[in-house]
Every structure is written in C-alpha cells, then in structure tokens.
Design a protein around this motif. Structure first.
Motif, short mmCIF file in Angstrom:
data_model
loop_
_atom_site.label_atom_id
_atom_site.label_comp_id
_atom_site.label_asym_id
_atom_site.label_seq_id
_atom_site.Cartn_x
_atom_site.Cartn_y
_atom_site.Cartn_z
N TYR A 61 0.85 -1.20 0.00
CA TYR A 61 0.00 0.00 0.00
C TYR A 61 0.87 1.24 0.00
O TYR A 61 1.79 1.35 0.81
CB TYR A 61 -0.93 0.00 1.21
CG TYR A 61 -1.95 -1.12 1.13
CD1 TYR A 61 -3.18 -0.89 0.52
CD2 TYR A 61 -1.65 -2.40 1.59
CE1 TYR A 61 -4.11 -1.92 0.40
CE2 TYR A 61 -2.57 -3.44 1.46
CZ TYR A 61 -3.79 -3.18 0.87
OH TYR A 61 -4.71 -4.18 0.74
N GLY A 81 1.14 5.02 0.70
CA GLY A 81 0.48 6.12 1.42
C GLY A 81 0.74 7.47 0.78
O GLY A 81 1.57 7.59 -0.13
N GLY A 108 -8.41 4.97 -2.02
CA GLY A 108 -9.11 6.24 -1.83
C GLY A 108 -8.39 7.45 -2.38
O GLY A 108 -8.14 8.40 -1.65
N THR A 142 -9.74 3.70 -6.17
CA THR A 142 -8.73 2.84 -5.55
C THR A 142 -8.05 2.12 -6.70
O THR A 142 -8.72 1.54 -7.56
CB THR A 142 -9.40 1.83 -4.58
OG1 THR A 142 -9.73 2.54 -3.38
CG2 THR A 142 -8.45 0.69 -4.20
N GLN A 186 -4.06 8.40 8.03
CA GLN A 186 -4.17 7.55 6.85
C GLN A 186 -4.29 6.08 7.22
O GLN A 186 -4.93 5.31 6.52
CB GLN A 186 -2.94 7.75 5.95
CG GLN A 186 -2.91 9.13 5.31
CD GLN A 186 -3.44 9.12 3.90
OE1 GLN A 186 -3.13 8.24 3.12
NE2 GLN A 186 -4.27 10.08 3.57
N ARG A 187 -3.64 5.71 8.33
CA ARG A 187 -3.71 4.30 8.75
C ARG A 187 -4.95 4.04 9.59
O ARG A 187 -5.50 2.95 9.59
CB ARG A 187 -2.47 3.94 9.59
CG ARG A 187 -1.18 4.42 9.04
CD ARG A 187 -0.39 3.32 8.33
NE ARG A 187 0.84 3.83 7.75
CZ ARG A 187 0.97 4.26 6.50
NH1 ARG A 187 -0.06 4.22 5.67
NH2 ARG A 187 2.12 4.72 6.06
N ILE A 193 -8.00 5.37 9.52
CA ILE A 193 -9.31 5.30 8.91
C ILE A 193 -9.38 4.16 7.90
O ILE A 193 -8.36 3.71 7.40
CB ILE A 193 -9.70 6.63 8.21
CG1 ILE A 193 -8.68 6.97 7.12
CG2 ILE A 193 -9.81 7.75 9.22
CD1 ILE A 193 -9.14 8.07 6.20
N ASP A 194 -10.59 3.78 7.62
CA ASP A 194 -10.86 2.74 6.64
C ASP A 194 -10.98 3.45 5.30
O ASP A 194 -12.02 3.98 4.97
CB ASP A 194 -12.20 2.10 7.01
CG ASP A 194 -12.17 0.62 6.82
OD1 ASP A 194 -11.37 0.18 5.98
OD2 ASP A 194 -12.94 -0.07 7.50
N GLN A 195 -9.89 3.47 4.53
CA GLN A 195 -9.85 4.36 3.36
C GLN A 195 -10.84 4.02 2.26
O GLN A 195 -11.27 4.87 1.51
CB GLN A 195 -8.45 4.35 2.78
CG GLN A 195 -7.45 4.69 3.82
CD GLN A 195 -6.29 5.43 3.23
OE1 GLN A 195 -6.46 6.35 2.46
NE2 GLN A 195 -5.08 5.02 3.58
N ASP A 196 -11.19 2.76 2.19
CA ASP A 196 -12.07 2.28 1.14
C ASP A 196 -13.55 2.45 1.49
O ASP A 196 -14.41 2.33 0.66
CB ASP A 196 -11.81 0.78 0.94
CG ASP A 196 -11.31 0.51 -0.45
OD1 ASP A 196 -11.20 1.48 -1.22
OD2 ASP A 196 -11.02 -0.65 -0.77
N GLY A 218 -11.10 7.78 2.42
CA GLY A 218 -9.70 8.17 2.20
C GLY A 218 -9.58 9.39 1.31
O GLY A 218 -8.81 10.31 1.60
N GLU A 262 -8.14 13.08 2.31
CA GLU A 262 -7.01 13.52 1.50
C GLU A 262 -7.25 14.93 0.95
O GLU A 262 -6.35 15.76 0.94
CB GLU A 262 -6.88 12.52 0.33
CG GLU A 262 -5.81 12.83 -0.66
CD GLU A 262 -6.13 12.16 -1.99
OE1 GLU A 262 -6.94 12.73 -2.75
OE2 GLU A 262 -5.60 11.08 -2.26
#
Lengths: 160, 172
Positions: free
Chosen positions: A7, A9, A26, A139, B13-14, B16-19, B109, B113
């Motif tokens: 992943y 970042g 995201g 994504t 960033q880590r 949260i559940d970005q998807d 995410g 962002e």
C-alpha cells in the motif's frame, strides 16, 4: 512465490516486481502514478499530493513524493535501481478528481495531472493510459505481471 | 461524549478505513482559526439519518441518490459544523466562520485527502483534531459520526497561545 500487496500512502512511493502488486486506496485529487517495464516486469507507484514543491523542501525522505515535480524523477530513479530500463518504461495515471465543490476553485486535481504529464514528457516516458478528473474517488491496483492497472470506484471496476 | 484525539496526518491515513464509503460534508473555516472542518457519517449511519429525517421506516434507505437525500445529510452536517464552530469560538474567545458546505458520498480516504491537501496548500500542519461521536435517538438508534478539524498553522499557534494564557491566569 507468494504474491504480496504493498500500500502506497500519501506522499510515498514504492517499486516492486512480478508477482507483487501495488495499491493506492481512496485517491481523491491526488494522482496515482504507475510506471511499468514489461520486460523486467518491474512496476512502481507514487501517491502524489500537490503539483510543485516551490522551495518547500522540508519533506522527509519518506514522503519525498508529495510533489509532482520531485516525485517523477525520484520514482524513475527507483525503477532504474530495480533493473527497469527508461526506454521501456510506460506510465499510467489515475486520480486528480474534485470531490467537493468548495474546492473546485483550487483545481488541484487538474493541476496535479498536468504537472505529472509535463514531468513525464521531460523524462521521455509515454503515458499509455489515463483515468483522471471527475468528482469521484478511486482505488487503484497495479499488477506487475501484466502491467494492468485496475481502477475501482464506488460504481464499479475498470482496467486500463 | 465524543472521543477527541490529536493525530498526525500519516497516522490518520492508517487509522481510517480508506475504502469505506461515507457521506461527507466539507466547510472552510474563516476567521482567526482558519482551516477546514469535515463531518463524516459512515454509509449505514447516513442511511439511518435519511430514514429519520424523511420519515421513512428504518432500513428503507439503501443508497444516497436523490437531491433530497443529499441535502438532508448536508444540512445535518452543516448544523453540526456550525454548532461545533460556535462552541470552539466561545471557548477560544475568537471568531470562526464556516463557509457554505459542500457534499460528497464516496470513499473516506479521498475525502480526508482532500482536506489535507487544502491545508497543505495554505500552510503546512501535520496535526489533525479528530472527534468521534455517537448520537442516539429515543429509539436508541445509533448514528456514528466523525468531526475532523484540519487547522492551519496560524490556527494552531492561536490555539496554543490561548491555552498558555489560560494556564498563566491559573497561576496568577
């Protein structure tokens, strides 16, 4: 051999080889830049945040890919270190959306995409596929075996 | 009671559940404490909220598609953001003006962002103030929400100076 997923970042980059894959989750107005060398089966990805560093060099080496103008040469160098050849490298990019109308005036996504493409031109790397703009998140996943980039949105998946 | 945390951007960033798909409201903050404020409802909570606001049976709403649904969520987020702003402004004896909100229903995410980028454009800060709150109605239906404050560098300085002043007063 196991297949790992890495992943990437915000502001980071990563280069790996077949059979591993690279993922950015995201993506909004950031750009996910994927470089690929078909012969070496080496792929790299950068998660780029803003177009220009403009003297803001406080960024740590870990997040050296925050800015498009610096990220492109850094990712290319890292690809070369993994035995990819510049002449065979192709680029795919995704992201650069504008989710909120509040921020439309900043046009960050659009400017990011422009700067990434300008830097790729300077490096002599061809953009073979692009899925940028719009008002939705993405994504993305790069398969280093095929060089295919899958782009998932909340409405479905397409492969570029 | 909300849980409040100050987190670094990279941790967020880590964290949260970005998807994860969420309904998000973004307002820009003007005044002494400039920056951005984001109110996020996870999809399921957003659906429950729409059910309540539009007089539907709980479980009826399964997606956010119509302008009515979007505007119901945007208004709820806006009210939350506004009351949050006046509470913060009172506490710090300052002014905090939210701009009109904008709305998105998409991956968490990408929303976070967006605000990180906007603040980075203004002045680099690497800290975010995160509030997690649960709201309950009389039938004990829980709505989960997150309020994220992305302060500009100037706003952080202002907050610290006011806090130092308070400590100073205490000693005097």
């Amino acid at each position: 051999m196991g297949k790992d997923s890495y992943y990437v970042g915000i502001g980071e980059m990563k280069v790996t080889h077949n059979p591993h894959q690279l993922i950015i989750m995201g993506l909004g107005s950031c750009i996910g830049l994927a470089l690929y060398d078909r012969n070496a089966k080496v792929g790299g990805m950068a998660h780029i945040m803003l177009p220009e560093s403009a003297g803001r060099c406080r960024c740590s080496t870990k997040r050296s890919c925050k800015f498009a103008d610096r990220a492109v040469p850094i990712l290319v160098d890292e690809m070369l270190r993994h035995n990819a050849a510049k002449s065979r490298m192709v680029a795919k990019l995704a992201g650069g959306a504008s989710l909120f109308t509040t921020m439309d005036t900043l046009r960050i996504g659009e400017k990011n995409a422009e700067m990434v493409k300008e830097k790729l031109r300077q490096e002599g790397i061809k953009v073979v596929a692009e899925d940028t703009g719009g008002n939705y998140a993405r994504t993305i996943k790069l398969d280093t075996c095929t060089g295919r980039l899958s782009v998932k949105t909340k409405d479905g998946v397409r492969v570029i | 009671m909300p849980k409040v945390e100050v987190v670094a951007i990279e941790e967020l960033q880590r964290l949260i559940d970005q998807d994860k798909i969420v309904a998000g409201i973004l307002v820009e903050l003007e005044g002494d404490l400039s920056g951005y404020l984001q109110v996020l409802f996870p999809a399921r909570s957003a659906f429950t909220l729409v059910d309540m606001l539009m007089g539907r049976t709980n479980g009826d709403t399964k997606s956010i598609e119509t302008d009515m649904e979007r505007s119901a969520l945007m208004e709820t987020g806006n009210i939350l953001a506004s009351s949050f702003c006046s509470a913060i402004a009172d506490f710090f004896h300052t002014t905090l003006m939210p701009t009109p909100p904008s709305f998105a229903f998409d991956m968490m995410g990408a929303m976070v962002e967006n605000a990180i980028i906007a603040v980075a454009q203004m002045q680099m800060t690497d800290q975010i103030i995160l509030f997690r709150c649960d709201f309950k109605d009389e039938k004990e239906l829980t709505i989960r929400g997150y309020i994220l404050m992305f302060p500009s560098f100037d706003a952080v300085k202002r907050i610290l100076s006011v806090l130092q002043g308070m400590v100073g007063d205490g000693e005097g």
